[in-house]
Scaffold this motif. Sequence first.
Motif, PDB file in Angstrom:
ATOM      1  N   ASN A 109       0.889  -1.102   0.176  1.00 42.93           N
ATOM      2  CA  ASN A 109      -0.052  -0.124   0.020  1.00 42.93           C
ATOM      3  C   ASN A 109       0.898   1.229  -0.066  1.00 42.93           C
ATOM      4  O   ASN A 109       2.267   1.088   0.275  1.00 42.93           O
ATOM      5  CB  ASN A 109      -1.116   0.126   1.278  1.00 42.93           C
ATOM      6  N   ILE A 110       0.261   2.457  -0.177  1.00 47.47           N
ATOM      7  CA  ILE A 110       0.998   3.504  -0.347  1.00 47.47           C
ATOM      8  C   ILE A 110       0.704   4.355   1.168  1.00 47.47           C
ATOM      9  O   ILE A 110      -0.611   4.523   1.398  1.00 47.47           O
ATOM     10  CB  ILE A 110       0.474   4.483  -1.477  1.00 47.47           C
ATOM     11  N   SER A 111       1.730   4.756   1.777  1.00 46.55           N
ATOM     12  CA  SER A 111       1.440   5.524   2.895  1.00 46.55           C
ATOM     13  C   SER A 111       0.992   6.976   2.705  1.00 46.55           C
ATOM     14  O   SER A 111       1.489   7.462   1.893  1.00 46.55           O
ATOM     15  CB  SER A 111       2.802   5.492   3.822  1.00 46.55           C
ATOM     16  N   ARG A 112       0.093   7.359   3.612  1.00 47.43           N
ATOM     17  CA  ARG A 112      -0.310   8.896   3.635  1.00 47.43           C
ATOM     18  C   ARG A 112       0.856   9.761   4.313  1.00 47.43           C
ATOM     19  O   ARG A 112       0.579  11.073   4.067  1.00 47.43           O
ATOM     20  CB  ARG A 112      -1.590   8.990   4.513  1.00 47.43           C
ATOM     21  N   TYR A 113       1.606   9.108   5.013  1.00 45.99           N
ATOM     22  CA  TYR A 113       2.502  10.033   5.655  1.00 45.99           C
ATOM     23  C   TYR A 113       3.974   9.732   5.088  1.00 45.99           C
ATOM     24  O   TYR A 113       4.117   8.508   5.000  1.00 45.99           O
ATOM     25  CB  TYR A 113       2.510   9.689   7.272  1.00 45.99           C
ATOM     26  N   PRO A 114       5.084  10.605   5.143  1.00 41.09           N
ATOM     27  CA  PRO A 114       6.489  10.179   4.684  1.00 41.09           C
ATOM     28  C   PRO A 114       6.939   9.229   5.643  1.00 41.09           C
ATOM     29  O   PRO A 114       6.934   9.380   6.796  1.00 41.09           O
ATOM     30  CB  PRO A 114       6.989  11.566   4.916  1.00 41.09           C
ATOM     31  N   LEU A 115       7.662   8.119   5.089  1.00 42.69           N
ATOM     32  CA  LEU A 115       8.264   7.151   5.685  1.00 42.69           C
ATOM     33  C   LEU A 115       9.754   7.248   5.890  1.00 42.69           C
ATOM     34  O   LEU A 115      10.521   6.699   5.156  1.00 42.69           O
ATOM     35  CB  LEU A 115       7.837   5.814   5.063  1.00 42.69           C
ATOM     36  N   ASN A 116       9.790   8.335   6.710  1.00 41.57           N
ATOM     37  CA  ASN A 116      11.426   8.514   6.975  1.00 41.57           C
ATOM     38  C   ASN A 116      11.920   7.834   7.822  1.00 41.57           C
ATOM     39  O   ASN A 116      12.610   8.237   9.086  1.00 41.57           O
ATOM     40  CB  ASN A 116      11.476  10.146   7.382  1.00 41.57           C
ATOM     41  N   ILE A 117      11.899   6.641   7.809  1.00 40.52           N
ATOM     42  CA  ILE A 117      12.268   5.534   8.899  1.00 40.52           C
ATOM     43  C   ILE A 117      12.664   4.437   8.077  1.00 40.52           C
ATOM     44  O   ILE A 117      12.056   4.206   7.185  1.00 40.52           O
ATOM     45  CB  ILE A 117      11.152   5.464   9.812  1.00 40.52           C
ATOM     46  N   SER A 118      13.706   3.627   8.809  1.00 39.15           N
ATOM     47  CA  SER A 118      14.120   2.355   8.234  1.00 39.15           C
ATOM     48  C   SER A 118      13.189   1.151   8.806  1.00 39.15           C
ATOM     49  O   SER A 118      12.246   1.306   9.464  1.00 39.15           O
ATOM     50  CB  SER A 118      15.231   1.872   8.451  1.00 39.15           C
ATOM     51  N   ALA A 119      12.981   0.359   7.812  1.00 38.64           N
ATOM     52  CA  ALA A 119      12.044  -1.012   8.056  1.00 38.64           C
ATOM     53  C   ALA A 119      12.261  -1.630   9.434  1.00 38.64           C
ATOM     54  O   ALA A 119      11.522  -2.210  10.200  1.00 38.64           O
ATOM     55  CB  ALA A 119      12.182  -2.084   6.794  1.00 38.64           C
ATOM     56  N   ASP A 120      13.908  -1.914   9.652  1.00 42.33           N
ATOM     57  CA  ASP A 120      13.954  -2.326  10.928  1.00 42.33           C
ATOM     58  C   ASP A 120      13.282  -1.632  12.168  1.00 42.33           C
ATOM     59  O   ASP A 120      12.942  -2.150  13.256  1.00 42.33           O
ATOM     60  CB  ASP A 120      15.605  -2.369  11.176  1.00 42.33           C
ATOM     61  N   GLU A 121      13.548  -0.266  12.207  1.00 43.61           N
ATOM     62  CA  GLU A 121      13.009   0.566  13.280  1.00 43.61           C
ATOM     63  C   GLU A 121      11.617   0.483  13.297  1.00 43.61           C
ATOM     64  O   GLU A 121      11.065   0.626  14.333  1.00 43.61           O
ATOM     65  CB  GLU A 121      13.381   2.096  12.815  1.00 43.61           C
TER      66      GLU A 121
END
Length: 289
Positions: A220-232
């Motif tokens: 899916n496409i996030s409505r918020y910027p994903l400025n975070i790594s997958a591990d975090e």
Amino acid sequence: RDSSTSRGLGDVYKRQGQNNVSRPASRHPQSTGHDPAQHHAARNAARNQQGIQQAVEEKMKSERLKTQLITNVSHDIKMPLTSIVNYVDLLKKEEMPSDAAREYLAVLDRQSQRLRKLTEDLVEASKASTGNIPVSLAPTDLNVLLSQVCGEYQQRLEKQVLEPVLSLGQPSPWAMADGRLLWRVLDNLMSNICKYAMPGTRVYLTTEREGDTARMVVRNISRYPLNISADELTERFVRGDSSRSTEGSGLGLSIATSLMSLQGGDFRLTIDGDLFKVCLLYTSDAADE
């Protein structure tokens, strides 16, 4: 004369033997087989191994203490919270004197339900991370399970203006899984989609099989910027919504990761810009029907 000659030779041999005994040792000592450099390296390796072991033990101890704290606090909150929820339910049956009172009651109801969900998630996260959840593996049809979850969330997806796109592999992928735990994983993922996916976009739900591996893929496409790594993002209490304006607890992905691990499966999260993609992988030991 012969006897005197013999005595002379005997004296010569005796002196030679004494000289041999008193002769100093060779300047080049025999090798003992010990290399100082190798001995030093072995000692350093042993120290490093001991340090690593100690660090691992301290980490495990810290995790146990953290889990115990979460469990104890959750149970301590649960009892008074249950009373609050029950009294709110009783108040909802009474006639409220004004619109303001009804609004206050609605806030109490909403926030108490949110707190109850948080405590339930805390307990589940604690149990999942420590393996204190019974696991019953059985041949599971991934197509059937994903179709059921998609149907369950149809109305919620429509409410958020999200279009599910279901793509089921043929023949149907089967895997040895615990249907109850896998449903909980998918429930967490779909709940996150309803909270965080951008309205007006599609949600892709796919099953497929490749060799001995059966997988379910959710995108899916996030409505918020994903400025975070997958591990975090799979850590406890971490949310994609950095402003924390939504009602999530930040525990859903952590619980899903632990539940997949308990089943012998794999939870793989990928973030590419605003694209949120999760792969649930199982070794497909069950034969296709």
